[in-house]
Design a protein around this motif. Sequence first.
Motif, short mmCIF file in Angstrom:
data_model
loop_
_atom_site.label_atom_id
_atom_site.label_comp_id
_atom_site.label_asym_id
_atom_site.label_seq_id
_atom_site.Cartn_x
_atom_site.Cartn_y
_atom_site.Cartn_z
N TYR A 25 0.85 -1.19 0.00
CA TYR A 25 0.00 0.00 0.00
C TYR A 25 0.88 1.24 0.00
O TYR A 25 2.06 1.19 0.36
CB TYR A 25 -0.98 0.00 1.18
N LYS A 173 1.16 -6.17 5.95
CA LYS A 173 1.05 -4.99 5.09
C LYS A 173 2.44 -4.40 4.90
O LYS A 173 3.25 -4.40 5.83
CB LYS A 173 0.14 -3.93 5.69
N LYS A 175 4.22 -0.88 3.47
CA LYS A 175 4.07 0.47 2.92
C LYS A 175 5.26 0.75 2.00
O LYS A 175 6.39 0.58 2.38
CB LYS A 175 4.01 1.51 4.02
#
Length: 176
Positions: A25, A173, A175
Amino acid sequence: MTEIKIVFRFNISEVVFPPIEEFLYSDKELNIISGNRIKNEFLKSENTIASQINNCINNGELIPTEIWCPFWTCIISEGQMNVFTAAIGNLEQFKEFEKCMAANEFRLSEIIYLKLNDISRITQMAKEKYYKMYDDEEILRNHIEKYNEMREEVIRYASSKYKVMIEDFFLEKIKV
């Protein structure tokens, strides 16, 4: 200047884990260059470089070094965060990637290495999901260790030149 990031993650994750695209993301628009995307989109396109690469593959030949830079540059999107999760293998290929980035005034801003520290966890997952394919844990363990060695050679080389983050393989996740 066009920004590039690299995420190294052992490729069994495409079999045992969801694709890397589901983990990334960013605040920026992403152009994720993954093995699945290269295979399912780029190599099926009418692009001249794709045709040359397909010819090499179909003839059982290695892709010549002189095709690497044109391949990389044609899949990079200016104005987006370009994240390579495939197409850069060993140290020799990484050094060619560096030359290509410099020649095209692209900026490699970060390398994220998702290191697989818990090999037994991933081998167990692979055995549970695909027991016929991964029934010999030692073969899989050796493959993972060779992958780690190849990536760590790149990381050692790159760490004095670029921002390098070493994270756990099992992050949920990432980044970029």
